[in-house]
Design a protein around this motif. Structure first.
Motif, short mmCIF file in Angstrom:
data_model
loop_
_atom_site.label_atom_id
_atom_site.label_comp_id
_atom_site.label_asym_id
_atom_site.label_seq_id
_atom_site.Cartn_x
_atom_site.Cartn_y
_atom_site.Cartn_z
N ILE A 128 8.91 5.92 -3.34
CA ILE A 128 8.26 5.56 -1.77
C ILE A 128 8.79 6.67 -0.81
O ILE A 128 7.97 6.81 0.13
N ALA A 129 9.84 7.12 -0.97
CA ALA A 129 10.40 7.90 0.24
C ALA A 129 9.74 9.25 0.15
O ALA A 129 9.29 9.77 1.13
N SER A 130 9.44 9.72 -0.96
CA SER A 130 8.63 10.82 -1.18
C SER A 130 7.08 10.68 -0.64
O SER A 130 6.75 11.53 -0.14
N LEU A 131 6.68 9.67 -1.13
CA LEU A 131 5.20 9.36 -0.35
C LEU A 131 5.32 9.21 1.02
O LEU A 131 4.07 9.81 1.79
N ASP A 132 6.34 8.48 1.48
CA ASP A 132 6.25 8.20 2.90
C ASP A 132 6.43 9.59 3.62
O ASP A 132 5.66 10.00 4.91
N GLU A 133 7.15 10.64 3.22
CA GLU A 133 7.45 11.76 3.82
C GLU A 133 6.30 12.87 3.65
O GLU A 133 6.22 14.02 4.50
N SER A 134 5.47 12.62 2.66
CA SER A 134 4.38 13.66 2.22
C SER A 134 2.98 13.17 2.45
O SER A 134 2.24 13.19 3.48
N PHE A 135 2.82 12.20 1.64
CA PHE A 135 1.29 11.99 1.30
C PHE A 135 0.71 10.75 2.50
O PHE A 135 -0.39 11.11 3.07
N PHE A 136 1.76 9.95 2.95
CA PHE A 136 1.35 9.21 3.86
C PHE A 136 1.64 9.63 5.30
O PHE A 136 0.56 9.87 6.23
N PRO A 155 -4.86 4.56 -0.23
CA PRO A 155 -4.48 3.38 -0.96
C PRO A 155 -3.16 3.19 -0.56
O PRO A 155 -2.16 3.93 -0.09
N MET A 156 -2.63 1.85 -0.07
CA MET A 156 -1.42 1.09 0.05
C MET A 156 -1.00 1.70 1.67
O MET A 156 0.18 1.90 1.77
N PHE A 157 -1.93 2.28 2.32
CA PHE A 157 -1.65 2.61 3.72
C PHE A 157 -1.04 1.46 4.50
O PHE A 157 -0.16 1.99 5.30
N GLU A 205 3.98 10.30 -9.29
CA GLU A 205 5.09 9.99 -8.23
C GLU A 205 5.98 9.39 -9.17
O GLU A 205 7.40 9.54 -9.19
N TRP A 206 5.83 7.99 -9.59
CA TRP A 206 6.76 7.13 -10.27
C TRP A 206 6.99 7.63 -11.66
O TRP A 206 7.96 7.55 -11.94
#
Length: 392
Positions: A303-311, A379-381, A276-277
């Motif tokens: 972070i926005a991408s992870l929030d919308e998908s992964f998390f 991780p990092m949830f 991602e980074w």
């Protein structure tokens, strides 16, 4: 820089441009699969790790290794809403048809297909309609009792016998094994025990969240002797650097030392987050040398991408009560946390929240690394929950 040339590939199970730090696992797979294909016993293994460490990527590579070694391999995933027989029946059907594709009819493969049809017919009562789609009669008296712990070993023995008759090995590659029900997991272990005793060329390579080890031990005490459980974690610094630099250099770009250090700090070396980074840092950079400033600007997008998908895709699966439990955990930090501390944060007795904790474990949101402890499987949830948590 040109986004078309961006080498980084964030995505669930997506092959990264540089599979760094996993050579030992792939070598283990190569040896196990080569031994099975040569008619020697190879110990099956189950990869264990948190979300985002690349377990599915490794399973796909192992399928490739198996096919290159001459094995018949197939990858399946065990989702929450399906039973193990529902997942295995189409998989084994496909494998047996591949074993039976030759000018000369293979008696053992035909019989295994008959056993598979008997198994599917008997198990239908408990799993609903599961069609094999074969124009053959079922084998009577084999794998047709409707008891999966009795029938699955018979089925695996028939499959292994068919494989041996063809001079091939069968490699079952199963992802998300933590979702398999305890009794079905016990049957799977018993089936692999049978083929090991018969020295049949069947290998199981699986992957799951950390609770998989406890599930295996709870199902059958001899599971730890039957399987290895390699633990897959974040990449060490040298491998994380390789995962970032090598793909960039191949595209005539690079990272400064402090840019690499910052990405590794932000991602803690987790392969999914590195992708991602790397992806967003490439896209925001104006020059082929990606700097720390580029990384800082890319962080908002990552972070926005992870929030919308992964998390979010995981957070949306839980109930309001389960969300309260997760928020309480996040207030305590990344974890692990004692169950009593989570209960205290919620202001209730431990006994009252035990069902919620168990439900979250079943959903793969948390696990118990030690008795009485609770930790996130993602991780990092905790940081994500702090970003989305409504004000108290």
């Amino acid at each position: 820089m040109d986004p078309v040339r961006n080498p980084f590939a964030p995505g669930a199970g997506t092959q990264p441009p540089e599979l760094a730090g996993r050579a030992d696992i792939l070598e283990r797979g190569r040896i196990t699969l080569a031994r099975a294909q040569a008619g020697r016993q190879g110990k099956s293994f189950l990869l264990v790790g948190l979300r985002g460490v690349g377990k599915t990527v490794l399973l796909n590579k192992i399928v490739d290794q198996a096919e290159e070694a001459g094995s018949v391999a197939h990858l399946v995933e065990t989702p929450e809403n399906k039973s193990l027989p529902e997942v295995l029946i189409p998989c084994l059907r496909r494998i047996l048809f591949r074993l039976d594709t030759a000018e000369k009819v293979n008696v053992a493969a035909k019989r295994a297909l008959m056993v598979l049809k008997a198994f599917a017919g008997a198990i239908r009562v408990s799993v609903g309609e599961v069609e094999v789609g074969l124009g053959i009669d079922p084998e009577r008296g084999v794998a047709d009792s409707g008891d999966i712990e009795a029938d699955l070993p018979d089925l695996f023995e028939a499959v292994g016998t068919a494989a041996r008759s063809r001079g091939r090995s069968v490699v079952l590659v199963v992802d998300e094994l933590q979702y398999v029900a305890e009794r079905e997991f016990s049957a799977l272990i018993m089936a692999m025990h049978r083929v090991a005793q018969k020295q049949l060329p069947v290998v199981l390579v699986g992957a799951g969240l950390p609770q998989l080890v406890a599930l295996a031990g709870k199902s059958k005490s001899y599971a730890e002797r039957l399987f290895d459980f390699p633990r897959i974690g974040p990449l060490i610094e040298v491998d994380a650097i390789s995962a970032l630099r090598d793909p960039a250099v191949r595209e005539e770009a690079d990272f400064t030392a402090d840019a690499l250090a910052r990405i590794i700090e932000l991602t803690e070396g987790y392969p999914y987050f590195l992708q991602e980074w790397g992806y967003h840092a490439w896209n925001v950079a104006d020059d082929p040398l990606i700097t720390r400033d580029d990384v800082e600007r890319a962080s908002l997008r990552a972070i926005a991408s992870l929030d919308e998908s992964f998390f979010r895709v995981r957070f949306d699966r839980v109930t309001p009560r389960e969300k309260d439990y997760l928020f309480a955990m996040s207030r305590l930090g990344p974890g692990p946390h004692r169950s009593g501390d989570v209960a205290a944060a919620l202001g209730v007795a431990v006994e009252r929240i035990a069902p919620t904790r168990n439900s979250l474990i079943r959903k793969g949101m948390i696990f118990s690394p030690a008795h009485g402890d609770t930790a996130f499987t993602v991780p990092m949830f905790d940081r994500y929950l702090q970003r989305v948590r409504a004000p108290d």
